[in-house]
Design a protein around this motif. Structure first.
Motif, PDB file in Angstrom:
ATOM      1  N   THR A  67       2.100   1.289   2.546  1.00 22.15           N
ATOM      2  CA  THR A  67       3.110   2.249   2.086  1.00 22.15           C
ATOM      3  C   THR A  67       4.315   2.278   3.018  1.00 22.15           C
ATOM      4  O   THR A  67       5.314   2.920   2.711  1.00 22.15           O
ATOM      5  CB  THR A  67       2.522   3.675   2.031  1.00 22.15           C
ATOM      6  N   ARG A 100       5.514  -2.469   2.461  1.00 27.64           N
ATOM      7  CA  ARG A 100       6.122  -2.501   1.128  1.00 27.64           C
ATOM      8  C   ARG A 100       6.977  -3.754   0.965  1.00 27.64           C
ATOM      9  O   ARG A 100       6.994  -4.388  -0.094  1.00 27.64           O
ATOM     10  CB  ARG A 100       6.968  -1.237   0.892  1.00 27.64           C
ATOM     11  N   ILE A 125      -1.762  -2.696  -2.094  1.00 24.16           N
ATOM     12  CA  ILE A 125      -1.320  -2.033  -0.862  1.00 24.16           C
ATOM     13  C   ILE A 125      -2.275  -0.892  -0.528  1.00 24.16           C
ATOM     14  O   ILE A 125      -2.738  -0.160  -1.403  1.00 24.16           O
ATOM     15  CB  ILE A 125       0.144  -1.526  -0.921  1.00 24.16           C
ATOM     16  N   GLY A 126      -2.558  -0.763   0.760  1.00 23.92           N
ATOM     17  CA  GLY A 126      -3.492   0.247   1.232  1.00 23.92           C
ATOM     18  C   GLY A 126      -2.792   1.372   1.959  1.00 23.92           C
ATOM     19  O   GLY A 126      -1.666   1.224   2.430  1.00 23.92           O
ATOM     20  N   SER A 127      -3.504   2.489   2.022  1.00 19.62           N
ATOM     21  CA  SER A 127      -2.993   3.679   2.703  1.00 19.62           C
ATOM     22  C   SER A 127      -4.191   4.475   3.171  1.00 19.62           C
ATOM     23  O   SER A 127      -5.313   4.253   2.702  1.00 19.62           O
ATOM     24  CB  SER A 127      -2.169   4.505   1.700  1.00 19.62           C
ATOM     25  N   ALA A 159      -0.731   5.351  -1.875  1.00 18.29           N
ATOM     26  CA  ALA A 159      -0.667   3.906  -2.140  1.00 18.29           C
ATOM     27  C   ALA A 159      -0.365   3.653  -3.615  1.00 18.29           C
ATOM     28  O   ALA A 159       0.423   2.763  -3.948  1.00 18.29           O
ATOM     29  CB  ALA A 159      -1.983   3.241  -1.746  1.00 18.29           C
ATOM     30  N   GLY A 192      -2.393   0.013  -5.807  1.00 22.33           N
ATOM     31  CA  GLY A 192      -2.565   0.819  -4.602  1.00 22.33           C
ATOM     32  C   GLY A 192      -3.989   1.325  -4.494  1.00 22.33           C
ATOM     33  O   GLY A 192      -4.633   1.578  -5.513  1.00 22.33           O
ATOM     34  N   ASP A 210      -7.032   3.055  -1.222  1.00 28.21           N
ATOM     35  CA  ASP A 210      -7.122   3.404   0.200  1.00 28.21           C
ATOM     36  C   ASP A 210      -7.350   2.108   1.008  1.00 28.21           C
ATOM     37  O   ASP A 210      -7.638   1.047   0.434  1.00 28.21           O
ATOM     38  CB  ASP A 210      -8.187   4.490   0.455  1.00 28.21           C
ATOM     39  N   ASN A 211      -7.194   2.220   2.323  1.00 29.97           N
ATOM     40  CA  ASN A 211      -7.261   0.999   3.146  1.00 29.97           C
ATOM     41  C   ASN A 211      -8.608   0.284   3.003  1.00 29.97           C
ATOM     42  O   ASN A 211      -8.662  -0.952   2.975  1.00 29.97           O
ATOM     43  CB  ASN A 211      -7.001   1.340   4.614  1.00 29.97           C
ATOM     44  N   THR A 214      -8.769  -1.548  -0.295  1.00 27.51           N
ATOM     45  CA  THR A 214      -7.825  -2.673  -0.192  1.00 27.51           C
ATOM     46  C   THR A 214      -8.465  -3.840   0.551  1.00 27.51           C
ATOM     47  O   THR A 214      -8.402  -4.992   0.114  1.00 27.51           O
ATOM     48  CB  THR A 214      -6.543  -2.214   0.531  1.00 27.51           C
TER      49      THR A 214
END
Ligand SMILES: NC(=O)c1ccc[n+]([C@@H]2O[C@H](COP(=O)([O-])OP(=O)(O)OC[C@H]3O[C@@H](n4cnc5c(N)ncnc54)[C@H](OP(=O)(O)O)[C@@H]3O)[C@@H](O)[C@H]2O)c1
Length: 240
Positions: free
Chosen positions: A38, A43, A58-60, A66, A79, A81-82, A85
């Motif tokens: 993110t 990005r 993409i992870g968050s 995400a 998107g 979570d990490n 991902t």
């Protein structure tokens, strides 16, 4: 004494031709995940890979964030979570701030087992004189990653890219080389090939992880260049 006209032993193995260093694997089917995706760099990389046709997640730390960022990026980016991902990706780029590097990787050791990890973290400090390189205990962020992830294949790349240019949709090409470091040639070549998916970029092998500190630290110099010349400087390796 032997002479060049001596008959060759037909049983002797033929000398192997050296491998062409630009003969890189097809990586178009690999799923690329970005931890901290993110953020600016995450990005930017996600956008460039997805625009090139790569499947990107993409992870968050927060799956909702995400998903929102992925929806903004478009091009099929997802998107999560990490942890998800990492689980769903073949190649996982680490794009979190240095402050959160060790903790993030420690918490994902299991999900990252067997994965090709690409660290792009630059341990930098900032004061009134500008950016300066920090000295991680392990030698570099990449070596810290390798120490924390014994079951992953750790490489390092993407340190010198401008997140501003990566995210600029009006640019069809990014004019820069990317130094790629790692222990295993096959892993480095996968990362080089991924770099090559982004128009304008070349991935160049730049040594083993013990030499990652210089590459990570070097970022302080383009930051100074950018401040003085109001630019987004890239780097080229000449004569190759
Ligand atoms: N910006 C550039 O131009 C550039 C270029 C080359 C390399 N890099 C490197 O890429 C990395 C990311 O840079 P950035 O500018 O994208 O940073 P950033 O925007 O500040 O952070 C990236 C993402 O990391 C997550 N994050 C923040 N703090 C965290 C923590 N303590 N633990 C785990 N995750 C955390 C956040 O995502 P969530 O809140 O969604 O989890 C954030 O969106 C840095 O290590 C930097 O050295 C940056």
């Amino acid at each position: 004494m032997t002479s060049s006209s001596a008959p060759q032993d037909p049983a002797a193995p033929a000398a192997k031709a050296p491998k062409d260093p630009w003969d890189l694997p097809d990586v178009s089917g690999l799923v690329v995940g970005v931890l901290g995706g993110t953020g600016e760099q995450g990005r930017g990389l996600a956008y460039r890979f997805a625009r090139a046709g790569q499947k990107v997640i993409i992870g968050s730390r927060a799956a909702d964030c995400a998903r929102d960022a992925a929806a903004e990026l478009g091009h099929g980016v997802e998107g999560a979570d990490n942890a998800e991902t990492a689980r769903r990706s073949d190649v996982v780029i680490v794009a979190v701030p240095w402050d959160g590097h060790a903790k993030t990787l420690e918490s994902l050791r299991e999900e990252l087992a067997g994965k090709l990890v690409v660290d792009c973290v630059n341990p930098l400090g900032f004061d009134k004189k500008g950016a300066y390189a920090l000295k991680p205990e392990e030698g570099s962020a990449a070596e810290q990653a390798a120490a924390l992830l014994p079951d992953s294949r750790v490489t390092a790349a993407f340190h010198h890219l401008s997140a501003v240019l990566l995210q600029d949709a009006s640019l069809d090409e990014i004019d820069t080389d990317v130094m790629v470091l790692g222990e295993e040639r096959a892993d480095v070549e996968v990362v080089q090939a991924l770099v090559g998916r982004i128009a304008g970029m070349r991935g160049v092998f730049a040594g083993r992880l013990r030499n990652a500190h210089q590459v990570e630290s070097l970022v302080a110099n383009p930051i100074s260049v950018n401040c003085r010349y109001k630019a987004h400087a890239g780097l080229r390796v000449t004569d190759i």
